[in-house]
Motif scaffolding. Sequence first.
Motif, mmCIF file in Angstrom:
data_model
loop_
_atom_site.group_PDB
_atom_site.id
_atom_site.type_symbol
_atom_site.label_atom_id
_atom_site.label_comp_id
_atom_site.label_asym_id
_atom_site.label_seq_id
_atom_site.Cartn_x
_atom_site.Cartn_y
_atom_site.Cartn_z
ATOM 1 N N THR A 13 47.456 54.790 30.365
ATOM 2 C CA THR A 13 47.318 54.550 31.802
ATOM 3 C C THR A 13 45.941 53.976 32.136
ATOM 4 O O THR A 13 45.768 53.304 33.142
ATOM 5 C CB THR A 13 47.512 55.849 32.600
ATOM 6 O OG1 THR A 13 46.597 56.842 32.130
ATOM 7 C CG2 THR A 13 48.923 56.375 32.446
ATOM 8 N N GLY A 148 48.615 58.545 46.405
ATOM 9 C CA GLY A 148 49.278 59.384 45.410
ATOM 10 C C GLY A 148 50.216 60.414 45.997
ATOM 11 O O GLY A 148 50.362 61.499 45.443
ATOM 12 N N TYR A 354 53.127 49.251 39.674
ATOM 13 C CA TYR A 354 52.427 50.309 40.402
ATOM 14 C C TYR A 354 53.031 51.703 40.225
ATOM 15 O O TYR A 354 52.523 52.674 40.790
ATOM 16 C CB TYR A 354 52.394 49.964 41.900
ATOM 17 C CG TYR A 354 51.592 48.725 42.205
ATOM 18 C CD1 TYR A 354 50.205 48.762 42.230
ATOM 19 C CD2 TYR A 354 52.226 47.504 42.453
ATOM 20 C CE1 TYR A 354 49.460 47.624 42.499
ATOM 21 C CE2 TYR A 354 51.484 46.352 42.735
ATOM 22 C CZ TYR A 354 50.109 46.422 42.752
ATOM 23 O OH TYR A 354 49.372 45.295 43.021
ATOM 24 N N LYS A 357 51.013 55.381 38.842
ATOM 25 C CA LYS A 357 50.198 56.273 39.692
ATOM 26 C C LYS A 357 51.012 57.469 40.162
ATOM 27 O O LYS A 357 50.579 58.622 40.061
ATOM 28 C CB LYS A 357 49.661 55.497 40.899
ATOM 29 C CG LYS A 357 48.730 56.313 41.789
ATOM 30 C CD LYS A 357 48.231 55.462 42.947
ATOM 31 C CE LYS A 357 47.261 56.239 43.833
ATOM 32 N NZ LYS A 357 45.991 56.532 43.188
#
Length: 526
Positions: A13, A148, A354, A357
């Motif tokens: 990541t 998040g 994306y 996350k």
Amino acid sequence: MDIKTIEKIDNATKETLPSFAKFSLALIFVALVFLWSYTSHGDVPNNTFLIIGAVFGAYMAMNIGANDVANNVGPAVGAKALTLTAAIIIAVIFEAMGAFVAGGDVVKTIKKGIIDPAMISDPQIFIWAMTAALLSAALWLNFATSIGAPVSTTHSIVGGVMGAGIAAAGFAIVSWGTMGKIAASWVISPVLGGVIAAAFLYFIKTKIVFKKDMITSAKNVVPYLIAVMTWAFSTYLILKGIKKLIKLDFFTAAGLGLAIAIAVYFFVRPLIAKAAEKLENDRVSVNTLFTIPLIFAAALLSFAHGANDVANAIGPLAAINDAIMSSEISNKVEIPFWVMAVGAIGIAVGLALYGPKLIKTVGSEITELDQMRAFSIAMAAAITVIIASQLGLPVSSTHIAVGGVFGVGFLREWLDSSEARFIADTRKRFKKDKKILDSYQDELNKLEALEKKSKSDYIRIAELYRVIDEKVEEVKQEKKDFKSAKRVKYVKRDAVKKIIAAWVITVPAAACLSAAVFFMIKGVMS
């Protein structure tokens, strides 16, 4: 291990594409959608909003992929059953497959029936409202992903449609009874998901983990758990995932699912027995028996999600397309293939760029997960949706999955850090230590009271002083450990507060934003 010691998911990541590269690739996808819609509908009268709607639909689809898909694969990644890269590949394939193969060919133009389109007589106003709803929902999802917070994409588009509808025709356009049910789902979804996930984990712990011979227990119990999982997912997919191909009632679907589950039980039982023979009699080894079922669960959840939630991205776009092509407002419309492609590919692109996350948030930043806990969450996701759909309860797959994570985390706190049990054990230890100290002190007092002491008496006195000092320090350390242990939490409270806050404000935030966008469009176009 508590939340403070949770390791980061996959070092990969840290090596993902830079932000600028991700943004560039996302922009390329949006540009391709723009070019396609422009070139293929260039001769359509009033095609401006169709092209704008296609771009906003692509943006919305990417945000669904970035935010919502994490619920399907996050627990498996957090449990180390899948690497982040493998999870993304599986999710991309099965999300797209679910959308293309089983995505509905007819979609309601107004999601969940929250407003009455008959109260908007002008198709142009309706087009503006759907455009505003699409953009506002996408913007809210983008914001939630950036902080998040896994939120419901369905609630985002519901809020967008409600806000634009109110701006276009007033508060009377909203079905407030439906909105009340949606508000109730903020509680129903996570509570149901949490309770069911905790119940499965408790069953696994009592029937396997807490047994002296875990291997023998696992041989007997795991095949049944896999069979139950098969029944749940088979029924779930028949009812929700492949309803475009074949539509069956609940009892027929459940019967077919049960037949499949029985066949799977007899197939996996010898495989589990063979695999268990090579394992050590400990929790870590038994956990590995849940790895393959978790991978299947992640794939099946992704397929069902793609089949159902692609409508969140393309529903308003399909409505805009139909209103422009037919110059009227319909309750249900056909979905052209190009519209479905925008949704399916957009979800895959958003997930790939994306998704990590939110996968990280769901998989590791709320509580520590292993294969047993992640398996329990996957079971909760499938079973809760089945129960809720039959009871007519509005639930969110996002809230269910995250609620399942909360459930297994809080169960761990209750089982592993029960303050009452800890206090009782500590008090017993303190009492024992006090008796030892008292006996040492009594002996020391008797020796010091002697008028004539031998050499051995002085040696014993010195030894007792040393032992008493060591014991006092040991008791002090135990008290410190006791106070520290009482503060151990297996669920990160800050994450819980942030996520719940985002859930509560999703509908009103998207609604306010949508109303503002609608008035802006109306002002420009008037």
